[in-house]
Design an enzyme around this catalytic site. Structure first.
Site, short mmCIF file in Angstrom:
data_model
loop_
_atom_site.label_atom_id
_atom_site.label_comp_id
_atom_site.label_asym_id
_atom_site.label_seq_id
_atom_site.Cartn_x
_atom_site.Cartn_y
_atom_site.Cartn_z
N THR A 58 -26.18 -79.35 36.41
CA THR A 58 -24.83 -78.99 35.84
C THR A 58 -24.21 -78.61 37.05
OG1 THR A 58 -26.67 -77.93 34.40
CG2 THR A 58 -24.38 -76.82 34.98
N THR A 139 -31.12 -77.86 37.50
CA THR A 139 -31.59 -76.81 37.82
C THR A 139 -33.45 -76.91 37.36
OG1 THR A 139 -31.17 -75.21 36.30
CG2 THR A 139 -29.86 -74.96 38.38
#
Length: 349
Positions: A58, A139
């Protein structure tokens, strides 16, 4: 009056030169490549040397919608594009940026953390001129990779994992600050001998204990039971206590390991069937982790299946959070007879 005017002019020049892009670009002409082939494009001999190994996620994501925190392209930008938006980072350390991978963390193969471990050992641990490394990571699987690095690259120098929960194009994107703070950690002498670290949302967490606790919020990486190791304010790390390592930590030597064996995870549930564990072994699993109920328990039938598989195939089975450690032990091919009984006992207890 003339002296006062002169003083004001000198002060104004000092202020504008501090923030001037012209002065910054002038300093950026100095570059250096070290003996391992790492290139520092903005080199200042008074600053520590840090390498960034970027893997995507991300933090490298983009979207046409500035409010989007889902549905974005997670691996759109390279590390140099990210660094170009954080010029202050070059005032913290000399940075060698390497694009090791650029993928969604859900697509990261087990070979990547192993490769990163080897690179960190050679390019950081064995090089006295390097202060540490920062690894950018998606993540979703960050805690697995961070745990792996912590268990295989314990050389005393900080290896810092950073990520983001918002893509780079989002309003108030958290990636730039996380990356800046991540570089600050190896640049600080108090960060040594703490193992691998996860730095996000102003928090410093041990990679050994870090867990992603929420799928959407920025304060997701925590160690609920053990707590954070410290925090960051105005880009300065503050640690709660002196350097210490977890008592249960095991460091595996993977210098001669080329691949991590397949280890399957099976989640226990009510009326769990035994065919899943037989299928895992049949399809090539060299070890099995059972995420059991309660303190790691399984049904009587499943416990019998575990005993049967261990007896017939002589492979280790364990429960809960030791998956990566098991994989490392398998990769080392050491101590399997000793750990097999321990894991079996813990699983069927």
């Amino acid at each position: 009056m003339g002296l006062l005017l002169q003083t004001l002019v000198v002060s104004a020049l000092a202020i504008t030169s501090y923030a001037s892009p012209w002065v910054y670009s002038r300093a950026a002409h100095t570059s250096r490549t070290n003996s391992n082939g790492l290139t520092f494009n903005h080199f200042n001999s008074s600053l520590p040397n840090v390498t960034i190994l970027a893997t995507g996620g991300t933090i490298a994501g983009t979207s046409n919608d500035k409010t989007a925190t889902a549905g974005y392209e997670s691996d759109a930008l390279g590390i140099n594009s990210l660094l170009s938006e954080i010029p202050d980072i070059f005032n913290v350390a000399n940075i060698a940026a390497v694009q090791a991978k650029n993928v969604n963390s859900g697509d990261i193969p087990s070979s990547l953390p192993l490769n990163l471990t080897h690179r960190v050992q050679i390019e950081v641990c064995d090089d006295p001129t390097m202060s540490g490394a920062v690894i950018t990571h998606g993540t979703d699987t960050l805690e697995e990779s961070a745990f792996f690095i912590d268990a295989t690259g314990n050389c005393g120098k900080p290896i810092v994992f950073v990520s983001s929960m918002r893509p780079s194009t989002a309003i108030s994107a958290d990636g730039p600050m996380n990356l800046l703070q991540g570089v600050t950690i190896p640049a600080d002498k108090n960060s040594k001998d703490r193992g691998a670290l996860v730095v996000t949302n102003d928090r410093i967490v041990s990679a050994f204990f870090a867990t992603k606790t929420n799928a959407n919020t920025m304060d997701t990486f925590k160690a609920y039971e053990q707590g954070s190791m410290g925090f960051i304010v105005s880009n300065k790390p503050y640690f709660y206590y002196t350097a210490v390592q977890p008592i249960a930590k095991h460091v595996a030597d993977v210098s001669d390991v080329d691949a991590v064996p397949r280890v399957d995870i099976l989640y226990a549930y009510e009326d769990m069937q035994v065919d899943s564990i037989y299928s895992a072994v049949k399809n090539g699993a060299k070890g099995v982790v059972v995420a059991g109920e309660g303190a790691g328990g399984v049904s009587t039938d499943f416990a019998s299946a575990i005993n049967d598989i261990v007896a017939k195939h002589n492979i280790p089975l364990c429960c809960r959070t030791v998956l990566i450690l098991l994989g490392l032990l398998l990769a080392e091919k050491k101590g399997l007879e000793d750990i097999r009984g321990v894991f079996l006992k813990a699983t069927v207890a």
